[in-house]
Design a protein around this motif. Structure first.
Motif, PDB file in Angstrom:
ATOM      1  N   THR A 119       7.580  -2.419   4.121  1.00 43.27           N
ATOM      2  CA  THR A 119       7.179  -1.742   5.358  1.00 43.27           C
ATOM      3  C   THR A 119       7.703  -0.309   5.354  1.00 43.27           C
ATOM      4  O   THR A 119       6.997   0.633   5.739  1.00 43.27           O
ATOM      5  N   TYR A 120       8.935  -0.132   4.906  1.00 45.88           N
ATOM      6  CA  TYR A 120       9.537   1.206   4.762  1.00 45.88           C
ATOM      7  C   TYR A 120       8.701   2.046   3.802  1.00 45.88           C
ATOM      8  O   TYR A 120       8.322   3.192   4.108  1.00 45.88           O
ATOM      9  N   ALA A 121       8.397   1.510   2.616  1.00 43.87           N
ATOM     10  CA  ALA A 121       7.660   2.268   1.602  1.00 43.87           C
ATOM     11  C   ALA A 121       6.241   2.584   2.072  1.00 43.87           C
ATOM     12  O   ALA A 121       5.737   3.699   1.858  1.00 43.87           O
ATOM     13  N   GLU A 122       5.591   1.623   2.692  1.00 44.02           N
ATOM     14  CA  GLU A 122       4.222   1.846   3.172  1.00 44.02           C
ATOM     15  C   GLU A 122       4.197   2.892   4.279  1.00 44.02           C
ATOM     16  O   GLU A 122       3.287   3.733   4.337  1.00 44.02           O
ATOM     17  N   ARG A 182       0.856  -1.190   0.000  1.00 43.69           N
ATOM     18  CA  ARG A 182       0.000   0.000   0.000  1.00 43.69           C
ATOM     19  C   ARG A 182       0.887   1.234   0.000  1.00 43.69           C
ATOM     20  O   ARG A 182       1.272   1.759   1.052  1.00 43.69           O
ATOM     21  N   CYS A 183       1.220   1.678  -1.189  1.00 40.89           N
ATOM     22  CA  CYS A 183       2.070   2.849  -1.357  1.00 40.89           C
ATOM     23  C   CYS A 183       2.030   3.248  -2.822  1.00 40.89           C
ATOM     24  O   CYS A 183       1.318   2.619  -3.624  1.00 40.89           O
ATOM     25  N   GLU A 184       2.778   4.265  -3.179  1.00 34.87           N
ATOM     26  CA  GLU A 184       2.887   4.705  -4.562  1.00 34.87           C
ATOM     27  C   GLU A 184       4.274   4.368  -5.090  1.00 34.87           C
ATOM     28  O   GLU A 184       5.209   4.144  -4.299  1.00 34.87           O
ATOM     29  N   PRO A 185       4.455   4.334  -6.420  1.00 34.48           N
ATOM     30  CA  PRO A 185       5.776   4.002  -6.960  1.00 34.48           C
ATOM     31  C   PRO A 185       6.905   4.849  -6.391  1.00 34.48           C
ATOM     32  O   PRO A 185       8.010   4.348  -6.159  1.00 34.48           O
ATOM     33  N   GLN A 186       6.648   6.144  -6.148  1.00 32.39           N
ATOM     34  CA  GLN A 186       7.720   6.996  -5.651  1.00 32.39           C
ATOM     35  C   GLN A 186       8.231   6.536  -4.285  1.00 32.39           C
ATOM     36  O   GLN A 186       9.405   6.762  -3.948  1.00 32.39           O
ATOM     37  N   THR A 221      15.455 -14.806  -1.294  1.00 33.48           N
ATOM     38  CA  THR A 221      16.332 -13.769  -0.757  1.00 33.48           C
ATOM     39  C   THR A 221      15.743 -12.385  -0.989  1.00 33.48           C
ATOM     40  O   THR A 221      15.712 -11.534  -0.091  1.00 33.48           O
ATOM     41  N   ALA A 222      15.265 -12.134  -2.212  1.00 31.88           N
ATOM     42  CA  ALA A 222      14.630 -10.845  -2.511  1.00 31.88           C
ATOM     43  C   ALA A 222      13.382 -10.647  -1.667  1.00 31.88           C
ATOM     44  O   ALA A 222      13.107  -9.534  -1.192  1.00 31.88           O
ATOM     45  N   GLY A 223      12.627 -11.709  -1.448  1.00 31.99           N
ATOM     46  CA  GLY A 223      11.410 -11.609  -0.658  1.00 31.99           C
ATOM     47  C   GLY A 223      11.678 -11.216   0.779  1.00 31.99           C
ATOM     48  O   GLY A 223      10.913 -10.450   1.376  1.00 31.99           O
ATOM     49  N   ARG A 224      12.776 -11.711   1.340  1.00 35.76           N
ATOM     50  CA  ARG A 224      13.099 -11.352   2.720  1.00 35.76           C
ATOM     51  C   ARG A 224      13.417  -9.860   2.823  1.00 35.76           C
ATOM     52  O   ARG A 224      12.986  -9.177   3.755  1.00 35.76           O
ATOM     53  N   LEU A 225      14.177  -9.355   1.852  1.00 32.44           N
ATOM     54  CA  LEU A 225      14.490  -7.924   1.852  1.00 32.44           C
ATOM     55  C   LEU A 225      13.226  -7.083   1.689  1.00 32.44           C
ATOM     56  O   LEU A 225      13.033  -6.091   2.396  1.00 32.44           O
ATOM     57  N   TRP A 226      12.359  -7.494   0.753  1.00 31.82           N
ATOM     58  CA  TRP A 226      11.179  -6.674   0.474  1.00 31.82           C
ATOM     59  C   TRP A 226      10.102  -6.805   1.536  1.00 31.82           C
ATOM     60  O   TRP A 226       9.230  -5.948   1.629  1.00 31.82           O
ATOM     61  N   ARG A 227      10.170  -7.818   2.357  1.00 34.17           N
ATOM     62  CA  ARG A 227       9.269  -7.861   3.512  1.00 34.17           C
ATOM     63  C   ARG A 227       9.507  -6.634   4.377  1.00 34.17           C
ATOM     64  O   ARG A 227       8.563  -6.006   4.887  1.00 34.17           O
ATOM     65  N   ASP A 228      10.776  -6.269   4.548  1.00 36.78           N
ATOM     66  CA  ASP A 228      11.112  -5.080   5.332  1.00 36.78           C
ATOM     67  C   ASP A 228      10.960  -3.807   4.507  1.00 36.78           C
ATOM     68  O   ASP A 228      10.444  -2.797   4.993  1.00 36.78           O
ATOM     69  N   ASP A 229      11.437  -3.831   3.252  1.00 34.25           N
ATOM     70  CA  ASP A 229      11.435  -2.606   2.469  1.00 34.25           C
ATOM     71  C   ASP A 229      10.035  -2.142   2.084  1.00 34.25           C
ATOM     72  O   ASP A 229       9.803  -0.939   1.908  1.00 34.25           O
TER      73      ASP A 229
END
Length: 338
Positions: free
Chosen positions: A322-325, A176-180, A312-320
């Protein structure tokens, strides 16, 4: 003779890390200046995309099966002709609106499963095809009504290792965020070893973007970082982060093990621009390469390696994500600039 032996002697890419632990590493919050990240994001957002959007992995669009994705609130369906060529168009059947992503592909023709209307990829009453591009790793669709820019014939595809020389994998997630917000995450390398200590250690930004001074070639982050393999075993590299278009950030290894390897992060809006609850897909392509003789074994084992690369990418994006949202949540509430 000794020089020749030195060149041919095998060396391990692994190093034993002896640096400080997580809590003792140098804080990066002063270097991660919000204004610098915002300015870099602004310049990336101003670059042309030609209205092209990444919709998925090339191998996801298989012969005999349609593939559906919603981009900017627009339903899109993709499939392959009998010759394997990519086709795309609106995802709703022009007859009564059936979801074409659930239909069938027969001998390269998309056949609606409600009433049998057949689409070969050319214009039909009430149905116009979309321009598409298959770069061998990802598939792109051009949506002029969504992008709103001057259209281009081809998307901005980042430079990659030579075809056939690498192992590629594509990971997809949505938040839940925008591309930016996704792009801003990738234009903040300083968070790497703090937020992802399981993957990165000893991260140092050695060069920051210099704006338009000298052209786009100067608008890059250069980073020294060690990828954690296990425990204190790491692989140190130098990498460069660039944003060639508004919805893409590329990390390229420029020195060290796996030089020329790339990680492309593409942010594709799923909802319309005015959606109250925006959703964005992260479609990340990893293309790993190496000049080591044994890398041919990795290419042969690509079907086994791809799930591990995606994990591996999924583990990073689980956190990232959260950052973007979190960034979008604060920004939409007026509590954060952007």
């Amino acid at each position: 003779m000794p020089d020749r032996a030195d060149r041919t002697r095998w060396t391990s890419p692994l190093r034993r890390r002896r640096g400080p632990g997580w809590a003792e590493q140098r804080p990066t919050w002063r270097a991660a200046r919000p204004a610098l990240i915002a300015d870099t994001l602004k310049r990336a957002s101003a670059r042309p995309s030609g209205n092209w959007f990444v919709v998925g992995a090339s191998r996801d669009v298989r012969p005999g099966r349609p593939y559906g994705r919603t981009v900017g609130g627009v339903e899109v369906v993709l499939w392959r002709s009998a010759a394997g060529e990519l086709r795309a168009g609106p995802g709703a059947c022009p007859h009564l609106g059936a979801p074409l992503r659930d239909s069938r592909v027969m001998c390269g023709t998309l056949v609606c499963h409600w009433h049998g209307l057949a689409l070969e990829g050319s214009a039909f009453a009430g149905w116009q095809p979309y321009p598409v591009h298959d770069d061998g790793v990802l598939v792109w669709v051009r949506l002029d009504a969504v992008g709103g820019e001057e259209p281009s014939e081809r998307p901005v595809v980042p430079a990659r290792p030579a075809p056939g020389s690498g192992v590629d994998a594509v990971f997809t997630a949505a938040g839940r965020c925008e591309p930016q917000d996704v792009v801003a995450n990738r234009l903040d390398p300083w968070h790497g070893s703090w937020f992802h200590p399981y993957s990165f250690v000893d991260l140092t930004v050695v060069r920051e973007p210099h704006g338009d001074e000298g052209g786009d070639e100067d608008d890059a982050f250069e980073v020294d970082v060690s990828f954690r393999v296990a425990g204190r075993l790491v692989v140190p590299v130098r990498a460069e982060f660039t944003a060639p278009e508004p919805r893409t950030v590329v990390m390229r290894i420029t020195d060290g093990e796996g030089a020329t390897s790339v990680v492309e992060t593409h942010a594709t809006p799923l909802t319309a621009a005015d959606a109250e609850q925006p959703r964005t897909a992260v479609i990340e392509a990893v293309v790993a390469a190496s000049d080591r003789p044994g890398f041919a074994l990795a290419r042969a084992a690509a079907p086994v390696l791809r799930p591990l690369m995606r994990r591996t990418a999924g583990r990073l994006w689980r956190d990232d994500l959260t950052y973007a949202e979190r960034r979008w949540e604060l920004r939409s509430a007026g509590r954060f600039p952007g």
